[in-house]
Enzyme design. Structure first.
Site, PDB file in Angstrom:
ATOM      1  N   ARG A 166     -14.332  32.340  42.747  1.00 58.15           N
ATOM      2  CA  ARG A 166     -14.211  33.595  43.509  1.00 58.15           C
ATOM      3  C   ARG A 166     -15.113  33.473  44.737  1.00 58.15           C
ATOM      4  O   ARG A 166     -15.960  32.574  44.801  1.00 58.15           O
ATOM      5  CB  ARG A 166     -14.665  34.780  42.648  1.00 58.15           C
ATOM      6  CG  ARG A 166     -13.707  35.038  41.508  1.00 58.15           C
ATOM      7  CD  ARG A 166     -14.181  36.176  40.614  1.00 58.15           C
ATOM      8  NE  ARG A 166     -13.347  36.271  39.425  1.00 58.15           N
ATOM      9  CZ  ARG A 166     -13.793  36.560  38.208  1.00 58.15           C
ATOM     10  NH1 ARG A 166     -15.081  36.799  38.005  1.00 58.15           N
ATOM     11  NH2 ARG A 166     -12.958  36.631  37.191  1.00 58.15           N
ATOM     12  N   ARG A 259     -13.380  45.749  40.530  1.00 54.51           N
ATOM     13  CA  ARG A 259     -14.063  44.489  40.860  1.00 54.51           C
ATOM     14  C   ARG A 259     -13.309  43.764  41.977  1.00 54.51           C
ATOM     15  O   ARG A 259     -13.913  43.051  42.775  1.00 54.51           O
ATOM     16  CB  ARG A 259     -14.170  43.601  39.605  1.00 54.51           C
ATOM     17  CG  ARG A 259     -15.081  42.412  39.798  1.00 54.51           C
ATOM     18  CD  ARG A 259     -15.378  41.698  38.514  1.00 54.51           C
ATOM     19  NE  ARG A 259     -14.191  41.017  37.981  1.00 54.51           N
ATOM     20  CZ  ARG A 259     -14.181  40.346  36.824  1.00 54.51           C
ATOM     21  NH1 ARG A 259     -15.286  40.281  36.097  1.00 54.51           N
ATOM     22  NH2 ARG A 259     -13.085  39.751  36.412  1.00 54.51           N
ATOM     23  N   ARG A 270      -5.086  39.994  31.797  1.00 54.11           N
ATOM     24  CA  ARG A 270      -6.428  40.226  31.236  1.00 54.11           C
ATOM     25  C   ARG A 270      -6.434  41.477  30.350  1.00 54.11           C
ATOM     26  O   ARG A 270      -7.114  41.512  29.325  1.00 54.11           O
ATOM     27  CB  ARG A 270      -7.474  40.311  32.351  1.00 54.11           C
ATOM     28  CG  ARG A 270      -7.804  38.929  32.914  1.00 54.11           C
ATOM     29  CD  ARG A 270      -8.776  38.937  34.073  1.00 54.11           C
ATOM     30  NE  ARG A 270      -8.974  37.566  34.555  1.00 54.11           N
ATOM     31  CZ  ARG A 270     -10.128  36.908  34.568  1.00 54.11           C
ATOM     32  NH1 ARG A 270     -11.222  37.496  34.166  1.00 54.11           N
ATOM     33  NH2 ARG A 270     -10.205  35.667  34.993  1.00 54.11           N
TER      34      ARG A 270
HETATM   35  N1  LIG Z   1     -21.572  50.285  32.603  1.00 60.70           N
HETATM   36  C1  LIG Z   1     -20.839  50.110  33.680  1.00 60.70           C
HETATM   37  N2  LIG Z   1     -20.328  51.170  34.339  1.00 60.70           N
HETATM   38  C2  LIG Z   1     -19.561  51.027  35.429  1.00 60.70           C
HETATM   39  N3  LIG Z   1     -19.227  49.813  35.962  1.00 60.70           N
HETATM   40  C3  LIG Z   1     -19.705  48.734  35.351  1.00 60.70           C
HETATM   41  C4  LIG Z   1     -20.520  48.819  34.176  1.00 60.70           C
HETATM   42  N4  LIG Z   1     -20.835  47.554  33.794  1.00 60.70           N
HETATM   43  C5  LIG Z   1     -20.248  46.716  34.674  1.00 60.70           C
HETATM   44  N5  LIG Z   1     -19.575  47.412  35.612  1.00 60.70           N
HETATM   45  C6  LIG Z   1     -18.746  46.883  36.716  1.00 60.70           C
HETATM   46  O1  LIG Z   1     -17.533  46.432  36.126  1.00 60.70           O
HETATM   47  C7  LIG Z   1     -17.041  45.271  36.786  1.00 60.70           C
HETATM   48  C8  LIG Z   1     -16.846  44.163  35.756  1.00 60.70           C
HETATM   49  O2  LIG Z   1     -18.106  43.732  35.294  1.00 60.70           O
HETATM   50  P1  LIG Z   1     -18.390  42.218  34.971  1.00 60.70           P
HETATM   51  O3  LIG Z   1     -17.870  41.348  36.058  1.00 60.70           O
HETATM   52  O4  LIG Z   1     -19.824  42.102  34.641  1.00 60.70           O
HETATM   53  O5  LIG Z   1     -17.473  42.039  33.687  1.00 60.70           O
HETATM   54  P2  LIG Z   1     -17.310  40.800  32.719  1.00 60.70           P
HETATM   55  O6  LIG Z   1     -17.253  41.321  31.346  1.00 60.70           O
HETATM   56  O7  LIG Z   1     -18.366  39.793  33.009  1.00 60.70           O
HETATM   57  O8  LIG Z   1     -15.892  40.247  33.161  1.00 60.70           O
HETATM   58  P3  LIG Z   1     -15.267  38.765  32.966  1.00 60.70           P
HETATM   59  O9  LIG Z   1     -15.137  38.530  31.527  1.00 60.70           O
HETATM   60  O10 LIG Z   1     -13.959  38.876  33.673  1.00 60.70           O
HETATM   61  O11 LIG Z   1     -16.184  37.795  33.628  1.00 60.70           O
HETATM   62  C9  LIG Z   1     -18.048  44.934  37.847  1.00 60.70           C
HETATM   63  O12 LIG Z   1     -17.598  45.401  39.086  1.00 60.70           O
HETATM   64  C10 LIG Z   1     -19.322  45.687  37.410  1.00 60.70           C
HETATM   65  O13 LIG Z   1     -20.118  46.039  38.505  1.00 60.70           O
HETATM   66  N1  LIG Z   2     -14.383  30.181  25.364  1.00 64.67           N
HETATM   67  C1  LIG Z   2     -14.993  30.310  26.534  1.00 64.67           C
HETATM   68  N2  LIG Z   2     -14.814  31.401  27.278  1.00 64.67           N
HETATM   69  C2  LIG Z   2     -15.478  31.511  28.445  1.00 64.67           C
HETATM   70  C3  LIG Z   2     -16.339  30.510  28.896  1.00 64.67           C
HETATM   71  N3  LIG Z   2     -16.860  30.885  30.082  1.00 64.67           N
HETATM   72  C4  LIG Z   2     -16.347  32.083  30.352  1.00 64.67           C
HETATM   73  N4  LIG Z   2     -15.512  32.462  29.373  1.00 64.67           N
HETATM   74  C5  LIG Z   2     -14.752  33.709  29.254  1.00 64.67           C
HETATM   75  O1  LIG Z   2     -13.649  33.679  30.098  1.00 64.67           O
HETATM   76  C6  LIG Z   2     -13.287  34.996  30.446  1.00 64.67           C
HETATM   77  C7  LIG Z   2     -12.935  35.097  31.890  1.00 64.67           C
HETATM   78  O2  LIG Z   2     -14.004  34.826  32.711  1.00 64.67           O
HETATM   79  P1  LIG Z   2     -13.898  34.956  34.302  1.00 64.67           P
HETATM   80  O3  LIG Z   2     -15.190  34.446  34.839  1.00 64.67           O
HETATM   81  O4  LIG Z   2     -12.703  34.192  34.749  1.00 64.67           O
HETATM   82  O5  LIG Z   2     -13.716  36.437  34.578  1.00 64.67           O
HETATM   83  C8  LIG Z   2     -14.454  35.877  30.048  1.00 64.67           C
HETATM   84  O6  LIG Z   2     -14.089  36.576  28.859  1.00 64.67           O
HETATM   85  C9  LIG Z   2     -15.552  34.907  29.704  1.00 64.67           C
HETATM   86  O7  LIG Z   2     -16.374  35.389  28.669  1.00 64.67           O
HETATM   87  C10 LIG Z   2     -16.515  29.356  28.062  1.00 64.67           C
HETATM   88  O8  LIG Z   2     -17.277  28.422  28.365  1.00 64.67           O
HETATM   89  N5  LIG Z   2     -15.829  29.302  26.915  1.00 64.67           N
END
Ligand SMILES: Nc1ncnc2c1ncn2[C@@H]1O[C@H](COP(=O)(O)OP(=O)(O)OP(=O)(O)O)[C@@H](O)[C@H]1O
Ligand SMILES: Nc1nc2c(ncn2[C@@H]2O[C@H](COP(=O)(O)O)[C@@H](O)[C@H]2O)c(=O)[nH]1
Length: 383
Positions: A166, A259, A270
Site C-alpha cells: 500500500r 481506511r 474481506r
Molecule cells: N476502535 C476503533 N474505532 C474506530 N476506528 C478504528 C478503531 N480501531 C481501528 N480503527 C480504524 O479502522 C481501520 C482499520 O484498522 P487496521 O488497519 O488497524 O485494521 P486491521 O485489523 O489491522 O486490518 P487488516 O487485517 O486488513 O490489516 C483504520 O483506518 C483504523 O484507523
Molecule cells: N496467516 C497469516 N496471516 C497474515 C500474516 N500477515 C498478515 N496476515 C493477515 O492477513 C490479513 C490481511 O492483511 P493486510 O495487511 O493485507 O490487510 C490480516 O488478517 C492479517 O492478520 C501472516 O504472516 N500469516
C-alpha cells in the site's frame, strides 16, 4: 534421505578443531567449530554407527555464537544440551534438537537430515502474542500503539506477503513483499512457521521473523489470520492467542471502507472472509482471549492488561537476572532425571559466580522454531 555421504572419520572429527561427540541411539552427533577459523560457524556432522556413514544435516534456527569450547550432553532421544563457555550464563544454554516433532516435520518437508538450534531461556520468558481478527477490526492500529509505547519490550514479526504494498508501506517494516514463486520455494524449504492463503494472496510468518525478535530479547507480536493462528497453535511455539472482534459487522465494514486501501471487490471479499473468521473465534482451544475493539483507547487498555497479567508469571525464578549476566565457563558434570549439575571452571571468588549450579529441566516448554523456556538454575553449596 538424499544426503551426501561425507568422507569424514571419527579420528578426523576429534582432531583439528574443538568439538564434542555425543552419542544418541545409533548416531553420533559431532558438534564443533568450523575448521576454518576465519569462518565463525558451528559445524554439525552425524555418524550413523551402523552404516559408518557421515551426514551433514540441514541446520535450522539461529546458532550460538561459536566460543572456544562447549560442553554437551544428550537429554533424551530428542535433544542435546550444549553449554557454551566464556559467555554470560543466559547466553550459554542451548539445545540442539535432533528428533523433536518440529525436526521430524522439517525432515519430511526437506527430505534431508535436519537438526535445529533452540536457545535456552532461564525462567518462563515471555510468550509471543498472536493477534488475529477480521480485516479492518484494528489489529494493526492496536499493535502500532503497543510498539510505539513499548519499543524495547515488543517486536513485530514482519510477515511475508505476495500482495502489493500500500502507499505508505515499507518493505521489511510492514511486510516483506515477495513473489509467489519465491514464497512457495521458501515454504517448501521449511523456512516458514506458518502460511495461509488470505483474501487471494499468500501470507506467512518466517521462522527468521520470529527469531530475530526473540534474539533482540523482545516479546514477539504476530498479526496473522485465523488459519495462521491455528497453525501456530499446532506448532511448538507457545504463544498467547488473542482474537479482536468488531463491535458490529456494520462498524467493521465502515472501518474497512474508511481506511480506503482496498477496491470494492476486495472489500467484499474481506467482508465475506470476516464472517467466517468471526465464526471461528469461539473454536474450542484456539483463542485464549477475545477483545472487542469498540472504543480504541478502552480496547488498548484491555490489551495491555492482558499482557501485563501474563507478565506477572515472569521471572519467578530464584536465579536473579544479575546472575545470568555473569560471564563464566561451566562444564556439565553430571545428570539425573531432572537436573544437570554444572561446575564453574573459573575461580569462584574472583568471578563472583557460583561454583556449582543445578540446572532444572523439569518444566521446559517451547523449543524450535523458537526458544526453549522454563530453565531453572539454583546455586548448590559445595563443601
Ligand atoms: N476502535 C476503533 N474505532 C474506530 N476506528 C478504528 C478503531 N480501531 C481501528 N480503527 C480504524 O479502522 C481501520 C482499520 O484498522 P487496521 O488497519 O488497524 O485494521 P486491521 O485489523 O489491522 O486490518 P487488516 O487485517 O486488513 O490489516 C483504520 O483506518 C483504523 O484507523
Ligand atoms: N496467516 C497469516 N496471516 C497474515 C500474516 N500477515 C498478515 N496476515 C493477515 O492477513 C490479513 C490481511 O492483511 P493486510 O495487511 O493485507 O490487510 C490480516 O488478517 C492479517 O492478520 C501472516 O504472516 N500469516
Amino acid at each position: 534421505m538424499g544426503e551426501e555421504a561425507v568422507e569424514f572419520s571419527v579420528e578426523k572429527a576429534t582432531t583439528g578443531c574443538k568439538q564434542n561427540a555425543v552419542d544418541v541411539g545409533d548416531k553420533t552427533y559431532v558438534i564443533g567449530r568450523s575448521d576454518d577459523d576465519s569462518k565463525s560457524s558451528i559445524i554439525i556432522k552425524i555418524l550413523d554407527k551402523q552404516t559408518q556413514t557421515w551426514v551433514v544435516p540441514t541446520v535450522l534456527g539461529t546458532q550460538p555464537t561459536p566460543t572456544k569450547s562447549q560442553s554437551a550432553i544428550p537429554l533424551n532421544d530428542e535433544k542435546i544440551l550444549i553449554i557454551e563457555k566464556g559467555v554470560p550464563l543466559n547466553e550459554s544454554i542451548w539445545f540442539l534438537e535432533i528428533d523433536t516433532p518440529f525436526v521430524k516435520q522439517q525432515r519430511k518437508i526437506k527430505g534431508t537430515e535436519v537438526v535445529s538450534w533452540s536457545k535456552g531461556v532461564i525462567g518462563v520468558g515471555q510468550k509471543p502474542v498472536v493477534i488475529s481478527g477480521p480485516s479492518g477490526v484494528g489489529k494493526g492500529t492496536l499493535i502500532a500503539k503497543l510498539m510505539k509505547d513499548y519499543p524495547s519490550k515488543f517486536g513485530f514479526s514482519v510477515s511475508h506477503t505476495t500482495r502489493s504494498p500500500r502507499e505508505k508501506e515499507i518493505d521489511g517494516v510492514h511486510y516483506h513483499f515477495t513473489e509467489r514463486i519465491k514464497i512457495d520455494k521458501d515454504i517448501s524449504e521449511g523456512k516458514f512457521l506458518e502460511f495461509a492463503h488470505v483474501h487471494g494472496n499468500v501470507y506467512g510468518t518466517s521462522i527468521e521473523a520470529v527469531e530475530s525478535v526473540t534474539d533482540e530479547g523482545k516479546r514477539c507480536i504476530l498479526d496473522i489470520d485465523v488459519q495462521g493462528a491455528r497453525s501456530v497453535r499446532a506448532s511448538s511455539l507457545e504463544a498467547i492467542f488473542i482474537f479482536v472482534c468488531p463491535p458490529s459487522f456494520e462498524e467493521l465494514e465502515k472501518r474497512l471502507r474508511a481506511r480506503g486501501t482496498e477496491t470494492e471487490e476486495q472489500i467484499q471479499k474481506r467482508l465475506r472472509n470476516a464472517r467466517a473468521e468471526l465464526d471461528q473465534s469461539n473454536s474450542p482451544g484456539l483463542f485464549d482471549h477475545l477483545l472487542v475493539n469498540d472504543d480504541l483507547e478502552t480496547c488498548y487498555e484491555n490489551l495491555k492488561n492482558l499482557l501485563a497479567l501474563d507478565d506477572d508469571q515472569e521471572d519467578s525464578d530464584d536465579f536473579s537476572a544479575k546472575d545470568g549476566k555473569q560471564t563464566t565457563s561451566y562444564s556439565i558434570v553430571s545428570k539425573n532425571d531432572s537436573e544437570i549439575m554444572l561446575q564453574s571452571e573459573t575461580n569462584e571468588s574472583k568471578s563472583g559466580a557460583a561454583s556449582l549450579l543445578a540446572l532444572d529441566l523439569s518444566s521446559l516448554s517451547g523449543g524450535a522454531p523458537g526458544r526453549t523456556r522454563g530453565l531453572k538454575l539454583r546455586s548448590v553449596n559445595s563443601f
